[in-house]
Design an enzyme around this catalytic site. Structure first.
Site, mmCIF file in Angstrom:
data_model
loop_
_atom_site.group_PDB
_atom_site.id
_atom_site.type_symbol
_atom_site.label_atom_id
_atom_site.label_comp_id
_atom_site.label_asym_id
_atom_site.label_seq_id
_atom_site.Cartn_x
_atom_site.Cartn_y
_atom_site.Cartn_z
ATOM 1 N N ARG A 240 0.794 -1.218 0.000
ATOM 2 C CA ARG A 240 0.000 0.000 0.000
ATOM 3 C C ARG A 240 0.831 1.274 0.000
ATOM 4 O O ARG A 240 0.638 2.146 -0.835
ATOM 5 C CB ARG A 240 -0.931 0.009 1.221
ATOM 6 C CG ARG A 240 -1.966 1.119 1.175
ATOM 7 C CD ARG A 240 -2.928 1.052 2.343
ATOM 8 N NE ARG A 240 -3.611 -0.222 2.452
ATOM 9 C CZ ARG A 240 -4.457 -0.543 3.431
ATOM 10 N NH1 ARG A 240 -4.693 0.333 4.390
ATOM 11 N NH2 ARG A 240 -5.048 -1.703 3.463
ATOM 12 N N HIS B 98 -8.045 -3.989 -7.610
ATOM 13 C CA HIS B 98 -7.762 -3.266 -6.362
ATOM 14 C C HIS B 98 -9.052 -3.101 -5.557
ATOM 15 O O HIS B 98 -9.762 -2.108 -5.717
ATOM 16 C CB HIS B 98 -7.176 -1.895 -6.707
ATOM 17 C CG HIS B 98 -6.457 -1.221 -5.583
ATOM 18 N ND1 HIS B 98 -5.222 -1.639 -5.137
ATOM 19 C CD2 HIS B 98 -6.776 -0.152 -4.814
ATOM 20 C CE1 HIS B 98 -4.818 -0.855 -4.149
ATOM 21 N NE2 HIS B 98 -5.742 0.064 -3.941
ATOM 22 N N TYR C 84 -17.527 12.900 -14.686
ATOM 23 C CA TYR C 84 -17.373 14.041 -15.589
ATOM 24 C C TYR C 84 -16.030 14.039 -16.317
ATOM 25 O O TYR C 84 -15.930 14.538 -17.431
ATOM 26 C CB TYR C 84 -17.493 15.363 -14.819
ATOM 27 C CG TYR C 84 -18.829 15.545 -14.135
ATOM 28 C CD1 TYR C 84 -20.012 15.580 -14.875
ATOM 29 C CD2 TYR C 84 -18.911 15.680 -12.754
ATOM 30 C CE1 TYR C 84 -21.238 15.752 -14.253
ATOM 31 C CE2 TYR C 84 -20.138 15.851 -12.112
ATOM 32 C CZ TYR C 84 -21.296 15.881 -12.868
ATOM 33 O OH TYR C 84 -22.498 16.038 -12.250
#
Length: 765
Positions: A41, A87, A131
């Protein structure tokens, strides 16, 4: 029979319960979590400089064929693929990671090209992923070059349905080029971005000279090259020491630069001349990871708090380039002093901590110096080169097998056709007659009729010769470490041309320059000097009236309150407030509220104990001596410089026992040579000032001895001029007694009754 239900196998599920100490069970599980955080991570892999989330984002985009020449796709599509296939974490964290890869002010060499609102340097967030659109950059393709050439291992995804690359094999030195930051369990990493051309130069030096000195590397590898430019204001020695150990820190400053200034020196200093002697400063770059909007707020707040009285205004005139304009209060302001004050009061100067903590090829976290980091990266690239070469050799061997078969078929074309036409098992017959392998025979049987041209035979022979030549070169490459290093150097030089200093992307943005000696900067210098009259009431309300007003004029107070101290000062002065508990407090005269109202309680600013009373207010003057005396009859002299307190809690100066109080705090004039002390018993003693010790803190020495009561007042005077005291009455007359020899004794005497007319309150006034 037990009421416990059995599982399908007939076993009691409670048999699986393990009796173990809670602390050991917890520590084992926490260790697993910690290792997962470190390796999967938070820390980057030194080979490709990526964390798993970034690697999976780029891999998913590659699978979606989002190369630089293709159309953009919605970011939601990419995020969905990443969290669904590779993931299994939150969409917000994955999208945030993707946004950072696309921000040219966050990454020195962006790996994602965004379309739409991907945030800005002001600190505004990106638009929602429904968007925005994205695709890969050429740099990202560089980083992923060779994925289809057997260069890296592929590992199963979290659910075992697909595979993902363990690392990216590309030659782009992403770890140092783009840097990384992360916090794991018990460790962290913070790597700045650097210039690719300099990284390549240092790497080539290590390849040529494996025992190269660190100093030589730092001649080629200058230091950080941040996406937002700026200036690293450290010496070359400081930077070199940090990269030698892998730990250190740098001061990073914004850049003052006025592109439109007429003179070169003004452009470099960031000064724009406006005519009439007026000028303004222009900030063109800000430190890495500093939000422009926040920086401007800090400057504006410093102006509002009067911490920057030499600055009139700050304006944001930025478009696609940063342009922050600073307007000085007057044309006489020193530009260097203004810059230095902005550096100290705002984030225009920050400190970047270097921590080269990375995962090596065994996935072990290590803090490495620059030389060790480059050594490991070179080893990884040599390994990738060997894997690519071996993979190509295997491909050549398979193709050569088929080409040899085709050539045999052309040499015996009529017989081959005859076998195919008339034999029941043509494959077996061909294999036996022409000594073909199974793959060769199968390939011949699958040939198209249009391939049976004479031209095809010539092309096959040419292809075989080329493959054999390539095979020979690859075998030589694999057997020679020197050839491998030469190939790596050739590839690195090609990469360097793409990211050279004369290219828009490769040009260095951050200047490495040791800061010039700082202009002497003091907050006191920022205060505009002006006369004020300080008023402190009996209940501890303080205010400052503009100008030096008559000290005996009438002042308004709250009901039940009245004047305690009234004195003249300047706004640049420090006020020393002495409490009867022996503690001294410091208050800036510029911090006083105005005199329009009743002021403010001084305890709002200073942590004065509730039961303590203020016994004196003194204007600090450097080197000024004070006489300090307590009701116990003990006292000493102290210098005001040693009484200044840095905090609200003040400084304990006079140590008092039981119910003793500090009652005397008086300036000692330079001409005074004697001390006069009077007790509650109305006895007066006079002794030489030389007998009074100078202390920074303590109880002091006995000034006068008492059987009953304590010290009432003390003062200093010049023996030749006599002792003066204030008479009662409205006139406020002063009386002076010149002949004081009969009261003069050694320090600590009991004394005798004062001269005729001494005030009944036993005070000198």
């Amino acid at each position: 029979m037990s009421t416990t239900e059995l599982d399908d196998s007939g076993a009691d599920p409670f048999d699986a319960i393990v009796d173990a100490p809670f602390d050991s069970a917890l520590s084992e599980r926490y260790l697993v979590y910690a290792l997962s955080t470190i390796t999967a991570r938070s820390l980057p892999d030194l080979r490709d400089g990526l964390k798993p989330v970034h690697r999976r984002l780029l891999w998913a985009m590659r699978q979606l064929k989002l190369d630089p020449n293709s159309a953009f796709k919605k970011s939601a599509r990419v995020v969905g693929d990443v969290i669904g296939k590779y993931h299994p974490h939150g969409d917000a964290s994955v999208y945030d990671a993707m946004v950072r890869l696309a921000q040219d002010f966050a990454l020195r060499y962006p790996l994602v090209e965004g379309q739409g609102n991907f945030g800005n340097i002001d600190g505004d967030n990106a638009a929602a992923y429904r968007y925005t659109e994205a695709r890969l950059t050429r740099t990202a393709l560089r980083l992923m070059e060779g994925l289809d050439e057997g260069t890296v291992e592929f590992v199963p995804t979290y659910n075992g349905e697909e595979e993902e690359p363990e690392i990216f094999p590309g030659l782009f030195p992403n770890l140092l080029a783009n840097g990384a930051s992360g916090i794991a369990v018990g460790m962290a990493t913070n790597i700045p971005s650097h210039n690719v051309a300099e990284i390549v130069d240092a790497t080539l030096e290590v390849i040529d000279n494996p025992h190269v000195e660190h100093a030589r590397l730092m001649e080629l590898f200058k230091g950080p090259d941040f996406a937002t430019g700026g200036v690293v204001a450290e010496s070359a020695e400081t930077i070199a020491a940090a990269y030698e150990t892998g730990r250190g820190s740098f001061r990073v400053r914004g850049r003052f630069h006025a592109a439109e200034a007429d003179k070169a020196e003004d452009r470099e200093a960031g000064i724009e001349r406006l005519g009439g002697g007026q000028w303004q400063l222009v900030i063109s770059e800000i430190p890495y990871q500093v939000q422009k909007g926040k920086l401007i707020e800090q400057i504006a707040q410093a102006i509002a708090d009067k911490k920057l009285p030499i600055l009139e205004d700050v304006r944001d005139e930025s478009d696609e380039k940063i342009r922050i304009v600073l307007v000085p209060r007057s044309r006489n302001v020193d530009p260097e002093l203004l810059k230095e004050s902005i550096y100290k009061l705002t984030d225009l100067e920050t400190r970047f901590g270097l921590n080269l903590n990375v995962l090596d090829h065994t996935r072990t976290p290590m803090v490495m110096g620059l030389k060790e980091l480059l050594d490991n990266w070179i080893v990884s690239q040599i390994d990738i080169l060997q894997r690519r070469s071996q993979h190509r050799l295997d491909q050549i061997a398979r193709r050569l097998e088929l080409v040899e078969g085709y050539i045999i078929a052309f040499l015996n074309l009529d017989r081959v056709i005859e076998i195919i036409r008339y034999e029941d098992d043509p494959k077996a017959v061909m294999m036996a007659e022409f000594k073909l392998t199974d793959r060769q025979a199968e390939a011949i049987l699958n040939m198209r009729l249009r391939s049976l041209r004479k031209l095809e035979e010539m092309q096959l022979r040419q292809e075989r010769d080329e493959l054999l030549k390539e095979q020979d070169e690859l075998e030589k490459l694999l057997s020679s470490p020197a050839r491998q290093r030469t190939r790596l150097k050739r590839d690195l030089n090609a990469l360097r041309k793409e990211y050279a200093e004369d290219t828009p992307l490769g040009a260095r943005r951050t200047t490495i320059a040791e800061a010039a000696p700082a202009v002497e900067f003091s907050m006191d210098a920022m205060i505009e000097k002006a006369p004020i009259t300080v008023i402190l009431s009996q209940r501890g309300w303080v205010r400052g009236a503009t100008g030096h007003l008559p000290l005996d004029q009438e002042w308004k107070f709250k009901e039940g309150d009245g004047p305690a101290f009234v004195l003249h000062a300047q706004t640049t002065d420090k006020l020393l407030l002495a409490a009867d508990n022996g503690r001294f407090y410091t208050l800036g005269a510029d911090k006083l509220p105005g005199a329009r109202g009743f002021g403010e309680p001084v305890r709002n600013t200073l942590d004065i104990e509730a039961e303590a009373n203020i016994v004196a207010v003194i204007v600090h003057k450097p080197g000024q001596r004070l006489l300090l005396a307590a009701t116990t009859g003990k006292g000493f002299a102290a210098t005001t410089d040693e009484l200044l307190a840095e905090t609200r809690k003040g400084r304990q100066v006079v140590n008092l026992k039981d119910k003793a109080k500090l009652v005397v705090v008086r300036p000692i004039e330079a001409t005074h040579d004697h001390v006069a002390v009077v007790g509650d018993n109305r006895k007066l003693v006079v002794f030489n000032l030389e007998e009074l010790p100078d202390l920074a803190r303590g109880q002091g020495v006995t000034l006068q001895r008492y059987r009953d009561g304590g010290l009432s007042d003390a003062t200093t005077f010049k023996l030749d001029e006599g002792l003066s005291w204030t008479m009662g009455g409205k006139e406020g007359r002063t009386r002076t007694e010149g002949d004081m020899w009969q009261w003069k004794v050694a320090r600590g005497g009991a004394g005798r009754m004062p001269p005729q007319g001494f005030p009944r309150d036993n005070r000198f006034g």
